[in-house]
Design a protein around this motif. Structure first.
Motif, short mmCIF file in Angstrom:
data_model
loop_
_atom_site.label_atom_id
_atom_site.label_comp_id
_atom_site.label_asym_id
_atom_site.label_seq_id
_atom_site.Cartn_x
_atom_site.Cartn_y
_atom_site.Cartn_z
N VAL A 70 51.17 41.13 51.41
CA VAL A 70 50.04 40.28 51.75
C VAL A 70 49.21 40.09 50.48
CG1 VAL A 70 47.99 40.04 53.24
CG2 VAL A 70 49.97 41.35 54.04
N ILE A 71 48.71 38.87 50.27
CA ILE A 71 47.82 38.63 49.13
C ILE A 71 46.51 38.03 49.66
CG2 ILE A 71 48.68 36.28 48.58
CD1 ILE A 71 48.54 37.15 45.57
N THR A 72 45.39 38.45 49.06
CA THR A 72 44.11 37.83 49.39
C THR A 72 43.27 37.75 48.12
OG1 THR A 72 42.29 37.81 51.00
CG2 THR A 72 42.87 39.97 50.10
N PHE A 73 42.22 36.94 48.19
CA PHE A 73 41.40 36.68 46.99
C PHE A 73 39.92 36.75 47.34
CE2 PHE A 73 45.39 34.47 46.47
CZ PHE A 73 45.71 34.63 45.13
N GLY A 74 39.11 37.11 46.36
CA GLY A 74 37.66 37.07 46.60
C GLY A 74 36.90 37.59 45.39
N THR A 75 35.60 37.41 45.45
CA THR A 75 34.73 37.91 44.38
C THR A 75 34.37 39.37 44.63
OG1 THR A 75 33.78 35.69 44.30
CG2 THR A 75 32.61 37.41 43.10
N PHE A 76 34.12 39.69 45.89
CA PHE A 76 33.79 41.06 46.32
C PHE A 76 32.62 41.61 45.50
CE2 PHE A 76 38.35 40.37 47.20
CZ PHE A 76 38.33 40.51 48.57
N ASP A 77 31.56 40.80 45.36
CA ASP A 77 30.39 41.24 44.59
C ASP A 77 29.41 41.96 45.52
OD1 ASP A 77 28.75 41.51 42.35
OD2 ASP A 77 27.67 39.65 42.80
N VAL A 78 28.81 43.04 45.06
CA VAL A 78 27.94 43.90 45.88
C VAL A 78 28.72 44.24 47.16
CG1 VAL A 78 25.63 44.26 46.85
CG2 VAL A 78 25.92 42.70 44.94
N PHE A 79 29.79 44.96 46.96
CA PHE A 79 30.78 45.23 48.02
C PHE A 79 30.11 45.71 49.32
CE2 PHE A 79 34.21 47.13 50.33
CZ PHE A 79 35.28 46.30 50.03
N HIS A 80 30.43 45.04 50.42
CA HIS A 80 29.81 45.38 51.71
C HIS A 80 30.86 45.44 52.82
CE1 HIS A 80 30.12 41.15 52.89
NE2 HIS A 80 29.43 40.79 51.81
#
Ligand code: C2G
Length: 130
Positions: A4-14
């Motif tokens: 599985v592949i996914t993408f994101g910035t994931f800034d200030v991880f919540h």
């Protein structure tokens, strides 16, 4: 192996990020995550990430459901990344619904619902007392 592949910035991880990653992982047995480069964020969003790309990469890479992380340099390279990591499934949040349907010829494309009422922007506003 089903990758599985996914993408994101994931800034200030919540927890919204965490739930997306956990659900993405449940669609296969190996999860690869593309973390947006700082340079990509400059074109994608109107503010700089709070955490740098190497910090965001370290956080996402340390998560139990994540097998591999890499820096996503450009939105235009999705097909290349899907092929490079031999992804069978592309998972994205439903804020991107329809945007990646063109890759259905090489992998399964799934859009999952976002966790309501939590976002990096809302957190920044809360912390800064706005
Ligand atoms: N997310 C979620 N619930 C929230 C917030 C985010 O499920 N409340 C999900 C998003 O849908 C996304 C992932 O968490 O799948 C990462 O979110 P962002 O960092 O906002 O990702 P984004 O900047 O949209 O980057 O190539 C595509 C982009 O890199 C996606």
């Amino acid at each position: 192996v089903r990758t599985v592949i996914t993408f994101g910035t994931f800034d200030v991880f919540h927890v919204g990020h965490l739930r997306m990653i956990e659900r993405a992982a449940s669609y296969g047995d190996r999860l690869v995550v593309g973390v947006s480069a700082d340079a990509l964020n400059r074109v994608k969003k109107d503010r700089e990430p709070v955490f740098t790309e190497s910090e965001r990469l370290a956080i996402v890479g340390a998560l139990k459901p994540v097998d591999e992380v890499f820096v996503e340099e450009s939105l235009e390279l999705k097909r290349h990344y899907i092929e490079k990591y031999s992804a069978d499934v592309l998972v994205m949040g439903d804020d991107w619904t329809g945007r990646f349907d063109e890759f259905a010829d090489i992998c399964e494309v799934r859009y999952l619902p976002r966790t309501p009422a939590i976002s990096t922007t809302a957190l920044i506003e809360k912390i800064s007392g706005q």
